[in-house]
Design a protein around this motif. Structure first.
Motif, mmCIF file in Angstrom:
data_model
loop_
_atom_site.group_PDB
_atom_site.id
_atom_site.type_symbol
_atom_site.label_atom_id
_atom_site.label_comp_id
_atom_site.label_asym_id
_atom_site.label_seq_id
_atom_site.Cartn_x
_atom_site.Cartn_y
_atom_site.Cartn_z
ATOM 1 N N GLU A 132 -21.591 -9.033 -59.507
ATOM 2 C CA GLU A 132 -21.221 -8.828 -60.904
ATOM 3 C C GLU A 132 -21.626 -9.993 -61.806
ATOM 4 O O GLU A 132 -21.575 -9.887 -63.029
ATOM 5 N N LYS A 133 -22.048 -11.117 -61.222
ATOM 6 C CA LYS A 133 -22.467 -12.267 -62.022
ATOM 7 C C LYS A 133 -23.972 -12.514 -61.957
ATOM 8 O O LYS A 133 -24.471 -13.442 -62.587
ATOM 9 N N ARG A 134 -24.669 -11.688 -61.203
ATOM 10 C CA ARG A 134 -26.092 -11.973 -60.977
ATOM 11 C C ARG A 134 -26.950 -11.756 -62.210
ATOM 12 O O ARG A 134 -27.988 -12.403 -62.366
ATOM 13 N N GLY A 135 -26.565 -10.831 -63.086
ATOM 14 C CA GLY A 135 -27.353 -10.610 -64.291
ATOM 15 C C GLY A 135 -27.446 -11.878 -65.123
ATOM 16 O O GLY A 135 -28.527 -12.284 -65.543
ATOM 17 N N GLY A 321 -30.060 -11.257 -69.617
ATOM 18 C CA GLY A 321 -29.237 -11.215 -68.412
ATOM 19 C C GLY A 321 -27.831 -10.716 -68.727
ATOM 20 O O GLY A 321 -27.279 -9.875 -68.015
ATOM 21 N N LYS A 322 -27.254 -11.217 -69.819
ATOM 22 C CA LYS A 322 -25.915 -10.781 -70.225
ATOM 23 C C LYS A 322 -25.928 -9.321 -70.690
ATOM 24 O O LYS A 322 -24.989 -8.566 -70.435
ATOM 25 N N LEU A 323 -26.996 -8.943 -71.390
ATOM 26 C CA LEU A 323 -27.119 -7.554 -71.825
ATOM 27 C C LEU A 323 -27.213 -6.610 -70.636
ATOM 28 O O LEU A 323 -26.649 -5.508 -70.651
ATOM 29 N N PHE A 324 -27.903 -7.055 -69.588
ATOM 30 C CA PHE A 324 -28.007 -6.244 -68.373
ATOM 31 C C PHE A 324 -26.633 -6.045 -67.737
ATOM 32 O O PHE A 324 -26.280 -4.933 -67.318
ATOM 33 N N ASP A 325 -25.859 -7.127 -67.629
ATOM 34 C CA ASP A 325 -24.516 -7.024 -67.051
ATOM 35 C C ASP A 325 -23.650 -6.034 -67.837
ATOM 36 O O ASP A 325 -22.794 -5.354 -67.269
ATOM 37 N N ARG A 326 -23.890 -5.939 -69.142
ATOM 38 C CA ARG A 326 -23.031 -5.100 -69.980
ATOM 39 C C ARG A 326 -23.532 -3.663 -70.102
ATOM 40 O O ARG A 326 -22.749 -2.716 -70.046
ATOM 41 N N PHE A 327 -24.848 -3.490 -70.260
ATOM 42 C CA PHE A 327 -25.375 -2.163 -70.578
ATOM 43 C C PHE A 327 -26.206 -1.518 -69.466
ATOM 44 O O PHE A 327 -26.508 -0.324 -69.522
ATOM 45 N N GLY A 328 -26.626 -2.279 -68.463
ATOM 46 C CA GLY A 328 -27.466 -1.721 -67.419
ATOM 47 C C GLY A 328 -28.949 -1.866 -67.723
ATOM 48 O O GLY A 328 -29.342 -2.483 -68.718
ATOM 49 N N VAL A 377 -35.288 -6.052 -64.752
ATOM 50 C CA VAL A 377 -35.976 -5.282 -63.725
ATOM 51 C C VAL A 377 -35.812 -5.928 -62.354
ATOM 52 O O VAL A 377 -35.653 -5.244 -61.344
ATOM 53 N N GLN A 378 -35.811 -7.249 -62.297
ATOM 54 C CA GLN A 378 -35.652 -7.902 -61.003
ATOM 55 C C GLN A 378 -34.201 -7.861 -60.537
ATOM 56 O O GLN A 378 -33.930 -7.623 -59.353
ATOM 57 N N THR A 379 -33.261 -8.082 -61.458
ATOM 58 C CA THR A 379 -31.845 -8.002 -61.086
ATOM 59 C C THR A 379 -31.494 -6.588 -60.641
ATOM 60 O O THR A 379 -30.807 -6.387 -59.631
ATOM 61 N N TYR A 380 -31.966 -5.611 -61.378
ATOM 62 C CA TYR A 380 -31.722 -4.214 -61.043
ATOM 63 C C TYR A 380 -32.309 -3.871 -59.681
ATOM 64 O O TYR A 380 -31.652 -3.222 -58.850
#
Length: 471
Positions: A132-135, A321-328, A377-380
């Protein structure tokens, strides 16, 4: 994340590894604005000088697959010190190089150190941070992986204008030593040693495969696709890669666990990463050459022209990165790829009358798009695989990121050289300076059009991203 890693002091580990990764990845593009100067210094052409970048990326890409196995033989600290010492030796060799070949050797040795530090950093962060913190963490990580290479051309332009090109290597030495010192005091071991058997044949096939393909693409600028020096390396390299894949699936101790590709969204993420990295590295190399050889600006001016895009990219990476954690993933990646496509199309419209302001704005647009894609894309992709595949998943991402950069650089510069010669051959007077510059502009335009077409493919592929994450 393993329970015994929950109490690890993460920040000092990040500082130690990211400092090393910063100086290593900075050198991927640090010679960007120096390439025209080095062409004159060593009396070589564009398709030869580009090997200072392509060979660096290729060696990093060829070595990274092995690091998944190397991390099972050496502790975190041991591998970090080996990588930094190797990088330092290569830097010193390059700084003192009296010939092009020795400079290239120094770059290759530098690349070996880089190839060790990048996957070590990624795997360590995957080990010590929960999903949950990787983004957010990957956003900071890509501040290094994208910002450092992005400011390379700017820094090289400033250094070339004020000092000798050798200072591009001299200034790296104290930063490398600083990284070594921080690592000595703060880095701890976070991996477990299993000392799996090393498969030499896999290493040979991997190196031959990636090396052959990149060399073949780079040679297209000299003789075209019909030249045996082009198609034979590509054929041999492709066959070697096929044999490499077959062997990895059959042996019990693969250097790269290709079963990671059984996760469909991981595979899709890899495709998107390859396309974006090809576009970013190729553009980072082409733009300084365009500005200095066509618009006739100085290395310092071309460096400043690319600085805003570099800064924007660096600022955007943690945010995405933060946007990814929040929105996907979907809501960020698809618009990012559209922005990349628009920027590449705008590059095709440059003329002899184009200004550095136009280039700055377009480059900023490109780097915004790149930032919106790379971190998510890499975190996903890594979130789609299970923990036992983390070292191999990060190694695959890192390998193909570097190889894509090498192929993109080689392919785009080779295309630019070939298309420029073709347009010049159709001119009424090939000795006329204006017609030479016009042919060069047309060659660059054709090359960026190739990048635009490739980016459109990425947009189509991104539409298949699923909203749900596995991990």
């Amino acid at each position: 994340m393993n329970l015994h890693l929950q109490n690890v002091k993460r920040t000092p580990i990040m500082v130690a590894l990211m400092t090393g990764a910063f100086v290593a990845t900075l050198n991927e593009t640090l010679l960007g604005n120096a390439l025209p100067v080095l062409m004159n210094e060593f009396q070589v052409g564009a398709t030869t000088i580009q090997w200072l970048t392509a060979a660096y990326l290729l060696v990093v890409g060829a070595l990274i697959p092995v690091t998944a196995l190397i991390q099972q033989w050496f502790t975190t600290r041991q591998l970090f010190f080996i990588s930094m010492i190797t990088f330092l030796i290569g830097t010193i060799v390059a700084a003192l190089a009296p010939t092009f070949m020795l400079l290239l050797v120094g770059r290759v040795v530098q690349a070996i150190g880089t190839g060790l530090i990048i996957p070590l950093l990624m795997n360590t962060l995957l080990m010590i941070y929960p999903a949950e913190k990787r983004g957010s963490i990957m956003g900071i990580l890509f501040l290094i992986f994208t910002f450092a290479p992005a400011i390379g051309p700017t820094l090289s332009g400033i250094v070339i204008e004020a000092l000798d090109w050798r200072w591009l290597f001299y200034i790296v030495i104290p930063i490398t030593l600083l990284s070594f010192i921080i690592g000595y005091f703060y880095l701890v071991n976070v991996t477990e040693l299993t000392k799996s058997k090393v498969d030499i044949l896999s290493i040979i096939l991997s190196t031959l495969g990636f090396g052959g393909v990149v060399y073949g693409f780079s040679a297209t600028g000299n003789g075209g696709w019909s030249d045996p020096q082009v198609y034979w390396p590509i054929v041999i390299g492709s066959l070697a890669l096929i044999l490499f894949v077959v062997r990895q699936l059959r042996i019990s101790n693969p250097i790269l666990e290709l079963r990671t590709f059984k996760f469909p969204m991981f595979s899709l993420s890899i495709i998107l990463l390859i396309i974006v990295m090809m576009s970013m590295f190729a553009t980072t190399t082409l733009l300084p050459m365009f500005m200095q050889s066509v618009l006739l600006v100085t290395a310092f001016q071309s460096g400043l022209t690319m600085l805003p895009g570099s800064v924007v990219n660096g600022l955007m990476s943690p945010i995405t990165g933060k946007l990814f954690d929040r929105f996907g993933a979907r809501i960020i990646i698809i618009p990012g790829l559209l922005i990349v496509s628009i920027a590449l199309y705008l590059f095709t419209r440059f003329t002899l009358e184009s200004t550095t302001l136009q280039i700055t704005i377009t480059h900023c647009l490109l780097m915004i798009g790149v930032a919106l894609v790379l971190v998510p894309v890499q975190t996903y992709g890594l979130n789609q695989i299970t923990s036992e595949y983390y070292p191999h998943g990060s190694a695959i991402f890192s390998t193909l990121q570097q190889v894509a950069g090498a192929i993109g650089t080689s392919l785009f510069i080779a295309t630019m050289s070939a298309r420029s010669r073709s347009h010049l051959a159709q001119s009424t007077d090939s000795n006329d300076v204006t017609q030479q510059l016009t042919a060069s502009v047309a060659g660059y335009s054709d090359t960026f059009m190739l990048g635009f077409i490739i980016s459109i493919i990425a947009v189509v592929v991104s539409l298949f991203i699923r909203k749900k994450q596995v991990n």
